[in-house]
Design an enzyme around this catalytic site. Structure first.
Site, PDB file in Angstrom:
ATOM      1  N   TYR A   1       0.793  -1.303  -0.087  1.00 29.19           N
ATOM      2  CA  TYR A   1      -0.156  -0.047  -0.005  1.00 29.19           C
ATOM      3  C   TYR A   1       0.720   1.438  -0.176  1.00 29.19           C
ATOM      4  O   TYR A   1       0.379   2.134  -0.296  1.00 29.19           O
ATOM      5  CB  TYR A   1      -0.823   0.032   1.247  1.00 29.19           C
ATOM      6  CG  TYR A   1      -2.171  -0.900   1.125  1.00 29.19           C
ATOM      7  CD1 TYR A   1      -3.038  -0.939   0.393  1.00 29.19           C
ATOM      8  CD2 TYR A   1      -2.158  -1.805   2.056  1.00 29.19           C
ATOM      9  CE1 TYR A   1      -4.115  -1.469   0.339  1.00 29.19           C
ATOM     10  CE2 TYR A   1      -3.205  -2.691   2.024  1.00 29.19           C
ATOM     11  CZ  TYR A   1      -4.281  -2.453   1.173  1.00 29.19           C
ATOM     12  OH  TYR A   1      -5.285  -3.483   1.083  1.00 29.19           O
TER      13      TYR A   1
ATOM     14  N   SER B   1      -2.027  -6.449  -7.312  1.00 28.20           N
ATOM     15  CA  SER B   1      -2.010  -5.176  -6.332  1.00 28.20           C
ATOM     16  C   SER B   1      -2.400  -5.733  -5.203  1.00 28.20           C
ATOM     17  O   SER B   1      -3.460  -6.774  -5.063  1.00 28.20           O
ATOM     18  CB  SER B   1      -3.119  -4.260  -6.796  1.00 28.20           C
ATOM     19  OG  SER B   1      -4.193  -4.777  -6.732  1.00 28.20           O
ATOM     20  N   ASP B   2      -2.169  -5.231  -4.082  1.00 30.16           N
ATOM     21  CA  ASP B   2      -3.132  -5.295  -2.754  1.00 30.16           C
ATOM     22  C   ASP B   2      -4.346  -4.557  -3.018  1.00 30.16           C
ATOM     23  O   ASP B   2      -4.487  -3.794  -3.980  1.00 30.16           O
ATOM     24  CB  ASP B   2      -2.490  -4.677  -1.537  1.00 30.16           C
ATOM     25  CG  ASP B   2      -2.668  -5.314  -0.252  1.00 30.16           C
ATOM     26  OD1 ASP B   2      -3.924  -5.876  -0.236  1.00 30.16           O
ATOM     27  OD2 ASP B   2      -2.030  -5.274   0.958  1.00 30.16           O
ATOM     28  N   TRP B   3      -5.157  -5.098  -2.149  1.00 31.95           N
ATOM     29  CA  TRP B   3      -6.643  -4.588  -2.522  1.00 31.95           C
ATOM     30  C   TRP B   3      -7.082  -3.189  -2.210  1.00 31.95           C
ATOM     31  O   TRP B   3      -6.469  -2.637  -1.180  1.00 31.95           O
ATOM     32  CB  TRP B   3      -7.565  -5.541  -1.519  1.00 31.95           C
ATOM     33  CG  TRP B   3      -8.050  -6.765  -2.271  1.00 31.95           C
ATOM     34  CD1 TRP B   3      -9.333  -7.234  -2.380  1.00 31.95           C
ATOM     35  CD2 TRP B   3      -7.376  -8.049  -2.809  1.00 31.95           C
ATOM     36  NE1 TRP B   3      -9.448  -8.286  -2.992  1.00 31.95           N
ATOM     37  CE2 TRP B   3      -8.242  -8.972  -3.409  1.00 31.95           C
ATOM     38  CE3 TRP B   3      -5.876  -7.954  -2.948  1.00 31.95           C
ATOM     39  CZ2 TRP B   3      -7.825  -9.933  -3.907  1.00 31.95           C
ATOM     40  CZ3 TRP B   3      -5.505  -9.233  -3.483  1.00 31.95           C
ATOM     41  CH2 TRP B   3      -6.445 -10.185  -4.292  1.00 31.95           C
TER      42      TRP B   3
END
Length: 720
Positions: free
Chosen positions: A236, A267-269
């Site tokens: 993030y 990607s991270d959420w």
């Protein structure tokens, strides 16, 4: 069962039925499993339309991305790990779907795995959780995490593998290999510098290039270059002012160019913020982006906006093809792999694995007057105090929260093992509601007063502001009045054993007043059984700390010379390479418990170290040998640790750096010779001037011991 759409199901059937009737020579190249994956992927890529390529690059639900229905290429399904396979959620919501067949085995948290210091156990962990993911038809397991333990306040430390890059690197490789043996991709996270939860989505990490390469990158590099991991999750936070999930330096230059990563970056959420940065800077698959109400997944940055940028010439077709190629490769390695094993779910073998990992990771920190192991022949009553003796520890903590088939609490484990021979009394003692705690102390003190031994189960939990994603701890000390409660227990009964259930170090103002301290981590479904086996001596503890326990928070480098949590924009890692024991040992600050530390119910003796040479020339290696003997009366395991000191360095170097370890199992009186090889690579540091690794000629010292502060043998050697 995979939640595949009817359209895709029909497309898959249409694509596969005629294939089975054709000879292999007539089969489309991308469906021919006798051909190399690279060739199949290129063939599939050549058949895709522009729209189909873009559709591969973003989510279609909370945990899936689209395939290519026209060609029978299936979707990708993902699951949060890395301690168990998450319960199914609704298509477009975080809420559970309330299936009746998705309760998993809860495995120990990764701090416990790191504390085993055993790569074979790491492989068992990865293989077992990979089997559960495969059974549930998951293609990508979102784990393991290998971010470095920088501050004890980081709420997500319990998901990671400690403070040392060598230990983390050594443990992550077999975990990844074990998972991927099942045809399930591991997704190592969070790449990189995600060392705090406070302002994680915006904070820019200012760190030296040397610290980045020496401390924060090595475990990720090992996962790529040694473990050959199939996917990586971006983090993030920001680095060099750019979000890490679409960061050119991290993803294009380091990961893909320098390390040769051939997998997909996920990607991270909700970690994606810009279409052109995602297009140009190395992101391959966008997940979890929050879109305005009423809009669809076509609103993702790598969906319709990316398609429009491609059609207008603003975005490069070669970048699109690279992304699609990587996602196709991930699909072909997992969802399209018809030769992967079946997997298994909540099996006896997985319960045994979870228990074994827990037993081997538990760390005995203090054992005055041999208060442990408990001897039922000498004990009539045990007072069990503390909410953590009964509290579920598989639930909570953020994305690693689990729905488990069963969970044995510490109290239940003790009753199952000792209940027919010993009277076990329980009192809650404290509560997360501090107003209730006032009424809980007196009953706890009362049962402690007359007990033969008091087992206090405290520590942290997976609630907000403790060990949990999304928030950091607010204090280093124990919450909910636990310190005062421990003092009250000791005042009426000095025979107190404190069992800490946490994924983080905690302050211990009572350390000199309690004879027994056990670090028990979060151990999953078999927690109570594993803890009981160690407390009773059925298992001799062999865990060693994967991070330093400071006496006070201000002793930690991030809180002494570094910054935490930073300002609204930046956090400066002023401590540089001096993270964890590197700081404590170099600055000669006494820790509460040092890195690599752990006691046993037996004793070990280190003999004299010997070497086959005293000088390294060119690519030569030195072979060190040290005999280790079990001098006690119980079988047990010692972790023999090799550290290196650079005595003639031209730059700042830590007092010592871990460069090898071996866990050796010994019967009483048995002796084994442990060997290490030291080559030039073990002596190098990252040279910022040349952007490469370098070792200065001169004198070095090899240090062999049982922790970073317990060095038993040493010898000098020279690098020419």
């Amino acid at each position: 069962m995979r939640k595949t759409s009817l359209l895709l199901s029909l497309a898959v059937i249409a694509a596969w039925i005629p294939v089975r009737a054709q000879s292999s020579s007539d089969r489309p190249i991308y469906l021919d499993e006798n051909r190399p994956i690279e060739e199949r992927v290129e063939n599939a890529l050549s058949l895709l339309t522009l729209e189909e390529k873009v559709a591969l690059l973003h989510a279609q639900s909370k945990f899936s991305s689209a395939g290519v229905p026209r060609l029978g290429i299936p979707e990708l399904w993902m699951s949060d790990g890395p301690h168990g396979i998450r319960a199914e959620v609704l298509w477009n919501e975080w809420a559970e779907a309330h299936w009746t067949n998705d309760a998993c085995t809860g495995f120990p948290a990764l701090t416990c795995l790191a504390a085993t210091w055993n790569p074979q156990i790491a492989h068992l962990f990865g293989r077992s959780i990979g089997e559960e993911a495969r059974y549930r038809e998951k293609d990508v397991l979102l784990g393991p995490g290998v971010n470095i333990y920088r501050t004890p306040l980081n709420g997500r430390n319990f998901e990671y593998m400690g403070e040392d890059p060598y230990l983390s690197s050594t443990m992550v490789v077999p975990y990844v290999q074990g998972v991927q043996e099942n045809g399930v991709a591991a997704c190592v996270k969070h790449f990189v510098l995600n060392n705090q939860e406070t302002r994680r989505g915006s904070i820019n990490v200012v760190v030296s290039k040397r610290a980045l390469h020496e401390i924060y990158l090595p475990a990720f590099k090992a996962a790529v270059t040694q473990g050959h991991v199939w996917s990586i999750m971006g983090s993030y936070n920001r680095y060099l002012g750019t979000h890490c999930s679409h960061n050119d330096v991290l993803l294009n230059q380091i990961l893909k160019k320098d390390w040769g990563f051939d997998g997909a970056v996920i990607s991270d959420w909700s970690a994606v913020h810009d279409t052109m940065e995602a297009a140009n800077n190395g992101l391959d698959l966008e997940m979890g982006t929050v879109v305005p109400r009423g809009e669809s997944y076509d609103s993702y940055f790598l969906a319709k906006p990316y398609l429009e940028a491609l059609e207008s010439g603003k975005a490069r077709m070669e970048d699109l093809n690279d992304k699609a190629r990587r996602v196709l490769t991930l699909i072909f390695r997992t969802a399209m792999n018809r030769n992967k094993p079946w997997g298994s779910f909540v099996s006896e073998a997985h319960s045994r694995a979870a228990r074994s990992i827990g037993e081997e990771g538990i760390v005995l920190l203090q054992n005055k007057d041999d208060i442990l192991p408990l001897d039922p022949a000498r004990i009539r009553t045990i007072a069990v105090v503390g909410e953590n003796a009964t509290r579920s520890m598989t639930v909570g903590g953020g994305s690693s929260s689990l729905k488990v088939k069963y969970e044995i609490s510490p109290l239940q484990g003790l009753k199952d093992k000792l209940g027919d021979r010993v009277e076990i009394r329980y009192a809650q003692g404290y509560s997360h509601d501090e107003k209730k705690t006032e009424d809980l102390v007196a009953p706890a003190v009362e049962i402690a007063r007359g007990a033969d031994v008091v087992l206090y189960f405290g520590g942290l939990s997976k609630d907000r502001y403790q060990d949990s994603e999304g928030s950091d701890r607010k204090e280093y000390g124990l919450p909910f009045g636990q310190d005062a409660l421990i003092d009250a227990l000791v005042s009426v009964n000095p025979k107190v054993v404190v069992v800490l259930i946490s994924g983080n170090a905690v302050e211990m103002p009572w350390v000199d007043r309690v004879p027994g301290i056990v670090q028990a981590w979060y151990l999953g479904s078999e927690a109570g059984n594993a803890i009981t086996e160690v407390l009773t001596g059925a298992v001799n503890p062999s865990g060693r700390l994967p991070f330093t326990f400071p006496k006070k928070l201000s002793d930690s480098p991030a809180h002494s010379v570094g910054e935490y949590p930073g300002d609204d924009e930046n956090v400066h890692y002023n401590e540089g390479i001096l993270v964890g024991y590197r700081w404590f040992d170099t600055k000669q600050i006494d820790p509460l418990f040092p890195f690599g530390y752990g006691l046993s119910y037996t004793t070990f003796e280190f003999g004299r170290v010997s070497a086959d040479r005293s000088t390294i020339r060119g690519s030569q290696t030195i072979r060190l040998s040290v005999p280790v003997k079990n001098t006690g009366s119980r079988a047990g395991a010692e972790v023999v640790q090799l550290y290196i000191s650079d005595l003639d360095a031209s730059v700042e170097r830590p007092a010592k750096e871990l460069k090898g370890f071996q866990k050796v199992q010994l019967e009483p009186g048995q002796e084994k010779v442990v060997t290490f090889e030291i080559g030039p690579d073990a002596l190098k540091y990252y040279d910022e001037a040349s952007d490469g690794w370098k070792a200065d000629p001169g004198r070095f010292r090899a240090l062999i011991g049982a922790s970073s502060r317990d060095i038993r043998q040493s010898m000098e050697f020279t690098l020419e």
